[in-house]
Design a protein around this motif. Structure first.
Motif, PDB file in Angstrom:
ATOM      1  N   ALA A 172       0.831  -1.205   0.000  1.00  9.91           N
ATOM      2  CA  ALA A 172       0.000   0.000   0.000  1.00  9.91           C
ATOM      3  C   ALA A 172       0.869   1.260   0.000  1.00  9.91           C
ATOM      4  O   ALA A 172       0.594   2.220  -0.729  1.00  9.91           O
ATOM      5  CB  ALA A 172      -0.935  -0.003   1.206  1.00  9.91           C
ATOM      6  N   ARG A 173       1.930   1.275   0.791  1.00 15.33           N
ATOM      7  CA  ARG A 173       2.826   2.433   0.816  1.00 15.33           C
ATOM      8  C   ARG A 173       3.567   2.577  -0.504  1.00 15.33           C
ATOM      9  O   ARG A 173       3.777   3.688  -0.990  1.00 15.33           O
ATOM     10  CB  ARG A 173       3.812   2.308   1.971  1.00 15.33           C
TER      11      ARG A 173
ATOM     12  N   ARG B  55       2.216   6.480  -7.097  1.00 17.91           N
ATOM     13  CA  ARG B  55       1.254   7.464  -7.609  1.00 17.91           C
ATOM     14  C   ARG B  55       1.805   8.883  -7.474  1.00 17.91           C
ATOM     15  O   ARG B  55       1.685   9.698  -8.384  1.00 17.91           O
ATOM     16  CB  ARG B  55      -0.088   7.340  -6.874  1.00 17.91           C
ATOM     17  N   THR B  56       2.416   9.168  -6.342  1.00 17.96           N
ATOM     18  CA  THR B  56       2.994  10.493  -6.115  1.00 17.96           C
ATOM     19  C   THR B  56       4.089  10.791  -7.140  1.00 17.96           C
ATOM     20  O   THR B  56       4.128  11.868  -7.735  1.00 17.96           O
ATOM     21  CB  THR B  56       3.559  10.594  -4.689  1.00 17.96           C
ATOM     22  N   LEU B  57       4.978   9.832  -7.341  1.00 20.17           N
ATOM     23  CA  LEU B  57       6.057  10.016  -8.315  1.00 20.17           C
ATOM     24  C   LEU B  57       5.514  10.148  -9.731  1.00 20.17           C
ATOM     25  O   LEU B  57       6.006  10.962 -10.518  1.00 20.17           O
ATOM     26  CB  LEU B  57       7.051   8.850  -8.235  1.00 20.17           C
ATOM     27  N   ALA B  58       4.507   9.357 -10.072  1.00 22.12           N
ATOM     28  CA  ALA B  58       3.924   9.403 -11.415  1.00 22.12           C
ATOM     29  C   ALA B  58       3.269  10.767 -11.688  1.00 22.12           C
ATOM     30  O   ALA B  58       3.333  11.272 -12.809  1.00 22.12           O
ATOM     31  CB  ALA B  58       2.912   8.279 -11.584  1.00 22.12           C
TER      32      ALA B  58
ATOM     33  N   VAL C  60       6.728   4.416 -13.410  1.00 17.32           N
ATOM     34  CA  VAL C  60       7.062   4.019 -12.040  1.00 17.32           C
ATOM     35  C   VAL C  60       6.453   2.646 -11.771  1.00 17.32           C
ATOM     36  O   VAL C  60       5.244   2.458 -11.883  1.00 17.32           O
ATOM     37  CB  VAL C  60       6.528   5.041 -11.010  1.00 17.32           C
ATOM     38  N   VAL C  61       7.317   1.694 -11.453  1.00 15.70           N
ATOM     39  CA  VAL C  61       6.857   0.353 -11.107  1.00 15.70           C
ATOM     40  C   VAL C  61       7.296   0.041  -9.685  1.00 15.70           C
ATOM     41  O   VAL C  61       8.269   0.608  -9.187  1.00 15.70           O
ATOM     42  CB  VAL C  61       7.400  -0.722 -12.079  1.00 15.70           C
ATOM     43  N   TYR C  62       6.571  -0.856  -9.032  1.00 19.21           N
ATOM     44  CA  TYR C  62       6.928  -1.225  -7.666  1.00 19.21           C
ATOM     45  C   TYR C  62       6.686  -2.709  -7.456  1.00 19.21           C
ATOM     46  O   TYR C  62       5.936  -3.348  -8.199  1.00 19.21           O
ATOM     47  CB  TYR C  62       6.156  -0.383  -6.644  1.00 19.21           C
TER      48      TYR C  62
END
Length: 87
Positions: free
Chosen positions: A7-8, A14-17, A25-27
């Motif tokens: 979740a974090r 989302r913030t970076l995108a 941005v992938v995680y």
């Protein structure tokens, strides 16, 4: 982005995108995803290493900002790797 809390990670992605719309941005919560990176920054407070040789691509640069160190010393044996300690 690689971390333990999905979740974090999603919120950070989302913030970076939003801030960098041209950047994909992938995680992941799987540390093995680090192997796809040529440039790695680590910053944890985990008392044990979290990145090992099998997680690192040959030729990658790793900036280990964690204290104690996040990157296991065995990573230095990966061909072409640059390990830069910090903290």
């Amino acid at each position: 982005l690689v971390g333990r809390d999905e979740a974090r990670l999603a919120k950070s992605a989302r913030t970076l995108a939003r801030k960098f719309p041209q950047t994909d941005v992938v995680y992941s919560t799987d540390v093995a995803a680090v192997r796809e990176a040529d440039l790695v920054f680590t910053a944890t407070s985990d008392p044990n290493p979290v990145v090992y040789a099998e997680h690192v691509a040959p030729g990658a640069w790793l900036f280990d900002l964690g204290r104690p160190a996040d990157v296991h010393e065995g990573v230095r044996r990966v061909p072409g790797v640059r390990l830069i300690p910090g903290g």
